[in-house]
Design a protein around this motif. Structure first.
Motif, PDB file in Angstrom:
ATOM      1  N   ARG A   1     -38.462 -74.049 -30.119  1.00 29.06           N
ATOM      2  CA  ARG A   1     -37.306 -74.897 -29.498  1.00 29.06           C
ATOM      3  C   ARG A   1     -36.815 -75.949 -31.528  1.00 29.06           C
ATOM      4  O   ARG A   1     -36.018 -76.492 -30.867  1.00 29.06           O
ATOM      5  N   HIS A   2     -37.513 -75.670 -32.345  1.00 33.15           N
ATOM      6  CA  HIS A   2     -37.819 -76.742 -33.373  1.00 33.15           C
ATOM      7  C   HIS A   2     -36.184 -75.710 -33.674  1.00 33.15           C
ATOM      8  O   HIS A   2     -35.111 -77.023 -34.080  1.00 33.15           O
ATOM      9  N   GLN A   3     -35.580 -74.386 -33.964  1.00 38.51           N
ATOM     10  CA  GLN A   3     -34.919 -73.494 -34.242  1.00 38.51           C
ATOM     11  C   GLN A   3     -33.329 -74.285 -33.392  1.00 38.51           C
ATOM     12  O   GLN A   3     -32.698 -74.230 -33.963  1.00 38.51           O
TER      13      GLN A   3
ATOM     14  N   LYS B   1     -32.641 -76.738 -32.243  1.00 35.97           N
ATOM     15  CA  LYS B   1     -32.768 -78.412 -32.814  1.00 35.97           C
ATOM     16  C   LYS B   1     -31.822 -78.567 -34.231  1.00 35.97           C
ATOM     17  O   LYS B   1     -31.306 -79.277 -33.977  1.00 35.97           O
ATOM     18  N   VAL B   2     -32.054 -77.187 -35.476  1.00 37.40           N
ATOM     19  CA  VAL B   2     -31.590 -76.894 -36.600  1.00 37.40           C
ATOM     20  C   VAL B   2     -30.479 -76.702 -36.087  1.00 37.40           C
ATOM     21  O   VAL B   2     -29.167 -77.232 -36.526  1.00 37.40           O
ATOM     22  N   VAL B   3     -30.136 -75.888 -35.328  1.00 38.76           N
ATOM     23  CA  VAL B   3     -28.829 -74.989 -34.595  1.00 38.76           C
ATOM     24  C   VAL B   3     -28.034 -76.676 -34.498  1.00 38.76           C
ATOM     25  O   VAL B   3     -26.992 -76.519 -34.768  1.00 38.76           O
ATOM     26  N   LEU B   4     -28.079 -77.241 -33.292  1.00 44.45           N
ATOM     27  CA  LEU B   4     -27.797 -78.319 -32.404  1.00 44.45           C
ATOM     28  C   LEU B   4     -27.548 -79.198 -34.421  1.00 44.45           C
ATOM     29  O   LEU B   4     -26.533 -80.005 -34.220  1.00 44.45           O
ATOM     30  N   ARG B   5     -27.967 -79.599 -34.762  1.00 45.18           N
ATOM     31  CA  ARG B   5     -27.830 -80.351 -36.395  1.00 45.18           C
ATOM     32  C   ARG B   5     -26.708 -80.021 -36.799  1.00 45.18           C
ATOM     33  O   ARG B   5     -26.193 -80.869 -37.184  1.00 45.18           O
ATOM     34  N   LEU B   6     -27.378 -78.538 -37.283  1.00 51.04           N
ATOM     35  CA  LEU B   6     -26.381 -77.936 -38.239  1.00 51.04           C
ATOM     36  C   LEU B   6     -24.657 -78.873 -37.723  1.00 51.04           C
ATOM     37  O   LEU B   6     -23.529 -78.700 -38.425  1.00 51.04           O
TER      38      LEU B   6
ATOM     39  N   GLY C   1     -21.160 -80.481 -38.907  1.00 52.85           N
ATOM     40  CA  GLY C   1     -19.970 -79.591 -38.908  1.00 52.85           C
ATOM     41  C   GLY C   1     -20.522 -78.429 -40.156  1.00 52.85           C
ATOM     42  O   GLY C   1     -19.322 -78.082 -40.503  1.00 52.85           O
ATOM     43  N   ARG C   2     -21.398 -78.121 -39.815  1.00 54.37           N
ATOM     44  CA  ARG C   2     -21.847 -77.570 -41.187  1.00 54.37           C
ATOM     45  C   ARG C   2     -22.261 -76.248 -40.669  1.00 54.37           C
ATOM     46  O   ARG C   2     -22.239 -75.584 -38.946  1.00 54.37           O
TER      47      ARG C   2
ATOM     48  N   ALA D   1     -28.549 -70.033 -39.073  1.00 50.59           N
ATOM     49  CA  ALA D   1     -29.625 -70.308 -38.325  1.00 50.59           C
ATOM     50  C   ALA D   1     -29.329 -69.821 -36.791  1.00 50.59           C
ATOM     51  O   ALA D   1     -31.004 -69.966 -36.330  1.00 50.59           O
ATOM     52  N   ARG D   2     -28.409 -69.386 -36.486  1.00 51.21           N
ATOM     53  CA  ARG D   2     -28.215 -69.203 -34.828  1.00 51.21           C
ATOM     54  C   ARG D   2     -28.400 -67.916 -35.152  1.00 51.21           C
ATOM     55  O   ARG D   2     -29.316 -66.825 -34.196  1.00 51.21           O
ATOM     56  N   GLU D   3     -28.624 -66.658 -36.162  1.00 51.55           N
ATOM     57  CA  GLU D   3     -29.419 -65.522 -36.792  1.00 51.55           C
ATOM     58  C   GLU D   3     -30.421 -65.505 -36.904  1.00 51.55           C
ATOM     59  O   GLU D   3     -31.354 -64.705 -35.538  1.00 51.55           O
ATOM     60  N   LEU D   4     -31.249 -66.858 -37.106  1.00 56.93           N
ATOM     61  CA  LEU D   4     -32.786 -66.661 -37.075  1.00 56.93           C
ATOM     62  C   LEU D   4     -32.971 -67.711 -34.978  1.00 56.93           C
ATOM     63  O   LEU D   4     -34.421 -66.383 -35.096  1.00 56.93           O
ATOM     64  N   LEU D   5     -32.278 -67.683 -34.758  1.00 56.09           N
ATOM     65  CA  LEU D   5     -32.384 -68.431 -33.788  1.00 56.09           C
ATOM     66  C   LEU D   5     -32.407 -66.994 -32.712  1.00 56.09           C
ATOM     67  O   LEU D   5     -33.842 -66.539 -31.710  1.00 56.09           O
TER      68      LEU D   5
END
Length: 80
Positions: free
Chosen positions: A25-27, A29-34, A38-39, A44-48
């Motif tokens: 769930r946390h990861q 959110k991180v992907v969505l935020r990035l 526009g980052r 982050a997707r790899e880690l997901l």
């Protein structure tokens, strides 16, 4: 394996699943935020993806342990 040991293993496996679900769930959110900012979210997707793979392994292990508990309980019921 005794029932008490199997139940302890099942409890531990459930803990790993719960923790993995929280990380997932946390990861997400991180992907969505990035992405919203526009980052570059590739890492982050790899880690997901890694977290999703680990959670799948945790779930499979939990299922195997749960099945072991069922077999043990059925064995006890059959010997009564």
């Amino acid at each position: 394996m005794r029932l008490a040991e199997a139940l302890e293993m099942m409890n531990t496996a459930r803990g790993f699943v719960t923790e993995g679900e929280e990380h997932l769930r946390h990861q997400r959110k991180v992907v969505l935020r990035l992405e919203r900012r526009g980052r570059d979210a590739r890492r982050a997707r790899e880690l997901l993806g890694h977290i999703e793979n680990m959670l799948e392994k945790y779930l499979n292990h939990e299922e195997r342990v749960s099945n072991q508990v069922i077999l043990i309980v059925m064995g006890y019921a059959g010997s009564a």
